[in-house]
Design a protein around this motif. Structure first.
Motif, PDB file in Angstrom:
ATOM      1  N   LYS A  74      -1.970   9.989 -10.340  1.00  0.00           N
ATOM      2  CA  LYS A  74      -0.680   9.555  -9.791  1.00  0.00           C
ATOM      3  C   LYS A  74      -0.088   8.463 -10.674  1.00  0.00           C
ATOM      4  O   LYS A  74      -0.665   7.382 -10.797  1.00  0.00           O
ATOM      5  N   THR A  75       1.081   8.763 -11.277  1.00  0.00           N
ATOM      6  CA  THR A  75       1.766   7.784 -12.124  1.00  0.00           C
ATOM      7  C   THR A  75       3.210   7.584 -11.673  1.00  0.00           C
ATOM      8  O   THR A  75       4.015   7.014 -12.407  1.00  0.00           O
ATOM      9  N   LEU A 123      -3.893   7.449   4.255  1.00  0.00           N
ATOM     10  CA  LEU A 123      -2.992   7.878   3.199  1.00  0.00           C
ATOM     11  C   LEU A 123      -2.972   6.845   2.074  1.00  0.00           C
ATOM     12  O   LEU A 123      -2.982   7.198   0.888  1.00  0.00           O
ATOM     13  N   ALA A 124      -2.995   5.566   2.429  1.00  0.00           N
ATOM     14  CA  ALA A 124      -3.032   4.511   1.410  1.00  0.00           C
ATOM     15  C   ALA A 124      -4.255   4.677   0.514  1.00  0.00           C
ATOM     16  O   ALA A 124      -4.151   4.597  -0.711  1.00  0.00           O
ATOM     17  N   ASP A 125      -5.408   4.936   1.122  1.00  0.00           N
ATOM     18  CA  ASP A 125      -6.641   5.103   0.346  1.00  0.00           C
ATOM     19  C   ASP A 125      -6.602   6.349  -0.531  1.00  0.00           C
ATOM     20  O   ASP A 125      -7.005   6.305  -1.693  1.00  0.00           O
ATOM     21  N   SER A 126      -6.118   7.456   0.008  1.00  0.00           N
ATOM     22  CA  SER A 126      -6.111   8.688  -0.791  1.00  0.00           C
ATOM     23  C   SER A 126      -5.121   8.593  -1.948  1.00  0.00           C
ATOM     24  O   SER A 126      -5.422   9.027  -3.066  1.00  0.00           O
ATOM     25  N   ALA A 159       0.866  -1.180   0.000  1.00  0.00           N
ATOM     26  CA  ALA A 159       0.000   0.000   0.000  1.00  0.00           C
ATOM     27  C   ALA A 159       0.900   1.225   0.000  1.00  0.00           C
ATOM     28  O   ALA A 159       1.995   1.210   0.577  1.00  0.00           O
ATOM     29  N   PHE A 160       0.452   2.283  -0.643  1.00  0.00           N
ATOM     30  CA  PHE A 160       1.184   3.544  -0.608  1.00  0.00           C
ATOM     31  C   PHE A 160       1.031   4.189   0.760  1.00  0.00           C
ATOM     32  O   PHE A 160       0.024   4.011   1.439  1.00  0.00           O
ATOM     33  N   GLY A 161       2.025   4.980   1.172  1.00  0.00           N
ATOM     34  CA  GLY A 161       1.928   5.750   2.406  1.00  0.00           C
ATOM     35  C   GLY A 161       2.220   4.936   3.644  1.00  0.00           C
ATOM     36  O   GLY A 161       2.683   3.797   3.574  1.00  0.00           O
ATOM     37  N   ASP A 162       1.912   5.547   4.788  1.00  0.00           N
ATOM     38  CA  ASP A 162       2.205   4.917   6.076  1.00  0.00           C
ATOM     39  C   ASP A 162       0.996   4.874   7.006  1.00  0.00           C
ATOM     40  O   ASP A 162       1.144   4.736   8.208  1.00  0.00           O
TER      41      ASP A 162
END
Length: 140
Positions: A33-34, A20-23, A13-16
């Motif tokens: 976002k690429t 943040l992962a969802d957004s 997942a992105f973020g921490d």
């Protein structure tokens, strides 16, 4: 549609945080976002090899459910202070400005205890390969 055929891909997942992962995931899904980046030191500490062009990853939402597959197009190592306006736009966050990118990423890397102005980043430009139907995607 299921995640069949993609079960063996590495996932993250992105973020921490779940929020943040969802957004960040939503930015990937809508095409904003690429690109993404991570600190090189964490790869070295974990003994992980850097992603390579052609590598595919399942991206998870904040609950750990498979949401999509991305494929690396280019992977470069750059210093934090070498990131430019173009990269900020590719990451797709906030108002797309370099200033927003610097502030958000400084805060992120500070939270993770690794920020330095000259820190090395693994900069990954990717393409979206597949989007899973969210209600059928199982936790990975």
């Amino acid at each position: 549609m299921s995640i069949e055929g993609f079960e063996d891909l590495p996932s993250y997942a992105f973020g921490d945080s779940p929020d943040l992962a969802d957004s960040l995931l939503e930015l990937v899904l809508n095409g904003t976002k690429t690109a993404t980046c991570g600190d090189l030191l964490s790869y070295e500490k974990e003994g992980e090899s850097l992603p390579q062009p052609g590598d595919q990853f399942v991206i998870l939402d904040g609950k750990g459910h498979a949401a999509c597959v991305i494929e690396m197009v280019t992977v470069d190592v750059r210093q934090f202070d070498e990131i430019d306006e173009i990269w900020a736009v590719l990451e797709g966050e906030g108002d797309l400005s370099l200033e927003f990118w610097q502030d958000a990423h400084r805060e992120y890397f500070e939270r993770n205890g690794v920020f330095a102005q000259d820190m090395k980043l693994v900069c990954e430009y990717f393409q979206l390969v597949k989007i899973f139907e969210r209600d059928q995607a199982k936790p990975n």
